[in-house]
Write a protein that holds these residues in place. Structure first.
Motif, PDB file in Angstrom:
ATOM      1  N   PHE A   1       0.823  -1.208   0.000  1.00 44.46           N
ATOM      2  CA  PHE A   1       0.000   0.000   0.000  1.00 44.46           C
ATOM      3  C   PHE A   1       0.862   1.266   0.000  1.00 44.46           C
ATOM      4  CE2 PHE A   1      -1.879   3.367   2.658  1.00 44.46           C
ATOM      5  CZ  PHE A   1      -2.861   3.781   1.772  1.00 44.46           C
TER       6      PHE A   1
ATOM      7  N   ARG B   1       0.657   4.438  -2.494  1.00 44.43           N
ATOM      8  CA  ARG B   1       0.482   5.804  -2.006  1.00 44.43           C
ATOM      9  C   ARG B   1       1.557   6.734  -2.562  1.00 44.43           C
ATOM     10  NH1 ARG B   1       2.649   8.849   2.017  1.00 44.43           N
ATOM     11  NH2 ARG B   1       4.094   7.135   2.415  1.00 44.43           N
TER      12      ARG B   1
ATOM     13  N   ASN C   1      -6.685   0.482  -2.927  1.00 45.12           N
ATOM     14  CA  ASN C   1      -5.592  -0.253  -2.272  1.00 45.12           C
ATOM     15  C   ASN C   1      -5.653  -0.111  -0.756  1.00 45.12           C
ATOM     16  OD1 ASN C   1      -4.430  -1.074  -4.749  1.00 45.12           O
ATOM     17  ND2 ASN C   1      -3.457   0.929  -4.972  1.00 45.12           N
ATOM     18  N   TYR C   2      -6.112   1.046  -0.309  1.00 40.94           N
ATOM     19  CA  TYR C   2      -6.286   1.263   1.131  1.00 40.94           C
ATOM     20  C   TYR C   2      -7.355   0.329   1.697  1.00 40.94           C
ATOM     21  CZ  TYR C   2      -7.658   3.698   5.436  1.00 40.94           C
ATOM     22  OH  TYR C   2      -7.982   4.008   6.730  1.00 40.94           O
TER      23      TYR C   2
ATOM     24  N   TYR D   1      -5.947  -3.176   2.161  1.00 41.81           N
ATOM     25  CA  TYR D   1      -5.138  -3.243   3.381  1.00 41.81           C
ATOM     26  C   TYR D   1      -6.020  -3.232   4.626  1.00 41.81           C
ATOM     27  CZ  TYR D   1      -1.731  -1.824   6.919  1.00 41.81           C
ATOM     28  OH  TYR D   1      -0.956  -1.757   8.049  1.00 41.81           O
TER      29      TYR D   1
ATOM     30  N   TYR E   1      -0.675  -5.714  -5.121  1.00 39.26           N
ATOM     31  CA  TYR E   1      -0.863  -6.828  -4.186  1.00 39.26           C
ATOM     32  C   TYR E   1      -0.792  -8.194  -4.866  1.00 39.26           C
ATOM     33  CZ  TYR E   1      -2.566  -3.482  -0.700  1.00 39.26           C
ATOM     34  OH  TYR E   1      -2.686  -2.448   0.190  1.00 39.26           O
TER      35      TYR E   1
END
Length: 407
Positions: free
Chosen positions: A192, A196, A279-280, A283, A316
């Motif tokens: 992640f 970012r 993506n957050y 996670y 990922y």
């Protein structure tokens, strides 16, 4: 009559020196000289036995050789020789417990660059420290235990090391490998972080990019644990936020693309933020598996992996393939299995983890840093066991009588 100066205990910064007078004799038959015995002199050195013993007791604390020599008025080389010659840590002979934790740490270059640590996480006891982590060395070490002894091991907690997994699986065929939560959460967190950083580099809104870079700590936390009461000021966005409202603000920015009158750069930024928040969410869903109870962890873990494969998430995807192919069962055991850890203050129920052995590695790094490094692994291992409070033997022989007076 002759005299000698023996260094004794210091009173603060004031050194104390004992001036001792003794006789020196000559043998009338062989004409050889011999002197009178001083019972409190340590091994023909210019120091008293209580002073040297006190210096050796200080080595159980995390003090450097230089600081110990200054406190007791002895030379650094003298302290090192006394430590090397008079303190002996016996070899470890123990029974394998039902749960063991294994990990590596950087040691010395005379044996192996990385040493191997074995710990019982239930009781918080270090079983042994091995000089090398190579497969051949570990195999020869653990094969000293008979098969019925190795059969007692039910769980082995370790990090995501494929080499350790193969070795432990062959040596302990009846043991279940369990992954430490910290390591696979960190691996997903690194994925992640990369997304970012890529998002910040592509954003046209530079104050927003700097704000996202600065507030990394907010993205690491579980979303439901974010504080929504205390406000703070963001100098880049020129607004007041709480930890929870900052994340909500990013979600509102990602919805700008639905407006017809948006500028091209604004729509591009909103797409980038939306990809980062996706993506957050991946996670956060992994953190949800850990922080919340589930009836079927296997189904939830499969659902988390299937979403990554369905969306072909580039950040990922490699991690998900590794989890599905090699570490699915160890990950599932780390999520579903619990045990009771026993410590001095009591006992508590938690998952199987390598928290204790990671704390031990931190202590080892502190010992090495205070000593400015160790050249020999034997001295490093001896100092670690002294710091942990393990039993040791102090041998001092009176050179004139040839018998040990302390042990």
């Amino acid at each position: 009559m002759r005299s000698i100066e023996l260094k004794h205990f210091s009173f603060g910064s004031i050194p104390v020196v004992l001036v001792v007078s003794y006789h020196r004799y000559i043998c009338k038959d062989c004409s050889s000289y011999f002197s009178e015995n001083i019972p409190f002199q340590f091994d023909n050195r210019k120091a008293t036995v209580p002073n040297v013993q006190s210096a050796l007791f200080e080595m159980k604390e995390n003090h450097s050789m230089a600081s110990i020599s200054r406190m007791h008025g002895l030379g650094k080389n003298t302290i090192y020789r006394i430590f090397n010659e008079n303190i002996h840590i016996p070899d470890r002979f123990y029974h394998l417990s039902s749960v063991i934790s294994i990990d590596e740490f950087k040691a010395t270059s005379d044996k192996g660059t990385y040493a191997f640590n074995i710990v019982d996480p239930i009781t918080g006891k270090t079983l042994d420290i091995i000089e090398d982590r190579k497969a051949s060395f570990l195999r020869n070490y653990f094969l000293r235990f008979p098969f019925h002894e190795r059969k007692k091991v039910k769980f082995i907690i370790m990090d995501l090391s494929s080499s350790f997994y193969c070795i432990m699986h062959s040596l302990f065929p009846h043991a279940q490998i369990i992954c430490d939560r910290f390591h696979y959460i960190r691996l997903a967190g690194q994925n992640f972080i990369q997304s970012r950083l890529d998002a910040c580099s592509f954003l046209h809104d530079k104050p927003l990019a700097k704000s996202i870079k600065r507030n990394l700590r907010l993205f690491y936390k579980y979303k439901k644990d974010l504080d929504n009461d205390k406000t703070w000021y963001d100098f880049h966005l020129k607004r007041y936020f709480t930890c929870a409202s900052y994340i909500d603000y990013l979600y509102t920015l990602s919805e700008r693309r639905n407006k017809d009158n948006c500028h091209h750069n604004t729509m591009f930024d909103s797409l980038i933020i939306m990809e980062m928040l996706d993506n957050y969410e991946i996670y956060q869903n992994l953190l949800k598996l850990i922080h919340e109870k589930h009836d079927d962890y296997k189904n939830e873990l499969n659902r988390w992996l299937d979403y990554i494969f369905d969306t072909q998430n580039s950040y990922y995807l490699i991690t998900a393939k590794n989890f599905r192919k090699k570490w699915f069962i160890p990950l599932l055991c780390s999520l579903s299995y619990t045990t009771i850890y026993k410590r001095r203050t009591g006992s508590y129920k938690t998952s199987f983890n390598n928290g204790f052995i990671e704390g031990m590695n931190n202590k080892i790094k502190l010992i090495k840093r205070n000593a400015y490094g160790f050249r020999y692994f034997y001295n490093l291992r001896k100092r670690i066991f002294l710091h942990l409070g393990y039993s040791y033997s102090f041998t001092y022989k009176d050179t004139k009588k040839g018998i040990p007076i302390f042990q």
